[in-house]
Design an enzyme around this catalytic site. Sequence first.
Site, PDB file in Angstrom:
ATOM      1  N   CYS A   1      16.264  66.849  17.190  1.00  0.00           N
ATOM      2  CA  CYS A   1      16.154  65.434  18.102  1.00  0.00           C
ATOM      3  C   CYS A   1      16.288  66.052  19.729  1.00  0.00           C
ATOM      4  O   CYS A   1      14.926  66.849  20.720  1.00  0.00           O
ATOM      5  CB  CYS A   1      17.063  64.498  18.436  1.00  0.00           C
ATOM      6  SG  CYS A   1      16.630  62.763  18.936  1.00  0.00           S
TER       7      CYS A   1
ATOM      8  N   HIS B   1      18.565  63.211  11.876  1.00  0.00           N
ATOM      9  CA  HIS B   1      20.058  62.801  12.289  1.00  0.00           C
ATOM     10  C   HIS B   1      19.746  62.836  10.237  1.00  0.00           C
ATOM     11  O   HIS B   1      19.597  62.544   9.645  1.00  0.00           O
ATOM     12  CB  HIS B   1      20.294  62.018  13.299  1.00  0.00           C
ATOM     13  CG  HIS B   1      19.567  62.184  14.530  1.00  0.00           C
ATOM     14  ND1 HIS B   1      20.234  63.914  15.249  1.00  0.00           N
ATOM     15  CD2 HIS B   1      19.371  61.175  15.567  1.00  0.00           C
ATOM     16  CE1 HIS B   1      19.415  63.171  15.947  1.00  0.00           C
ATOM     17  NE2 HIS B   1      18.837  62.194  16.271  1.00  0.00           N
TER      18      HIS B   1
HETATM   19  N1  GLN Z   1      17.303  62.035  24.907  1.00  0.00           N
HETATM   20  C1  GLN Z   1      15.944  62.247  24.144  1.00  0.00           C
HETATM   21  C2  GLN Z   1      15.214  60.510  23.684  1.00  0.00           C
HETATM   22  O1  GLN Z   1      15.906  60.070  23.352  1.00  0.00           O
HETATM   23  C3  GLN Z   1      16.780  62.618  22.312  1.00  0.00           C
HETATM   24  C4  GLN Z   1      18.076  62.162  21.681  1.00  0.00           C
HETATM   25  C5  GLN Z   1      18.441  62.098  20.511  1.00  0.00           C
HETATM   26  O2  GLN Z   1      19.030  63.208  20.967  1.00  0.00           O
HETATM   27  N2  GLN Z   1      18.857  61.028  20.190  1.00  0.00           N
HETATM   28  O3  GLN Z   1      14.069  61.086  23.262  1.00  0.00           O
END
Ligand code: GLN
Length: 248
Positions: free
Chosen positions: A94, A190
């Site tokens: 992510c 995740h």
């Molecule tokens: N800030 C990024 C987004 O919302 C990553 C989010 C995350 O790592 N879960 O796209």
Amino acid sequence: MKKTLKIAMLYPREMNIYGDHGNLEVLTHRAKLYGFDVEQIIYEPDEKLPADVDIILGGGGQDSGQNKIVDDLIKIGSQLHKLAGNGVPMLMICGLYQLFGHYFLTKDDQKIAGIGIFDMVTKAGSERLISNIVTNWDDYKLVGYENHSGLTTLNNKQKPFAKVVAGAGNNGDDQTEGARIHNVFGSYLHGPILSKNPKFADELLMLAARRKFSDEFLKPRDESAKKQLVKIHEIAEQAREIAMKRPR
Ligand code: GLN
């Protein structure tokens, strides 16, 4: 002779959303069951990333977390490029996945520069993509959970990691999920992804063991390790079956 794998986790203080740090624990536990010693390296800004690191992991984080670590990431960018070119397995989830591309453009039009290991760009969309997700990684189903505003577009020659079966993936549009180059994997999953998908955890270990020790396959340390691996497999398969039935 003990074989040691050095496994680094990048910036867990800021980049550890939904327990992505668990990927380090899963790899460590499985590596030990396969008879390796493990040295864990927790890497935070301004520290030194050892040149002989064997696996590098990174997790998700908020836009603000990405902002806090990005200067350091750029600083170690050329070292990461070199390690990637040398076949070091890496897994970025992510937020760090996004910063392994060229940039992430936030909803306030702030461009957070990435290190460009993946040939891709990410732009914040108007809504968050929140969902359980199932993808095809060749013929293995990867299950996980995604929550991101960023929409990632892979440039022409950039290969995705997997194909979306249910969920959004890179952008909710072209069915691609994540990216792969050399032995570097990026993903929105995740879970942590490696606890939910042990076959993928073993792929990372295999890539590292082949590179460092010319091992041909992973072999349980002893009978009790073998039993534990079977047990983990059974439990993971049950969890995966349930997860696959409820993507939304
Ligand atoms: N800030 C990024 C987004 O919302 C990553 C989010 C995350 O790592 N879960 O796209």
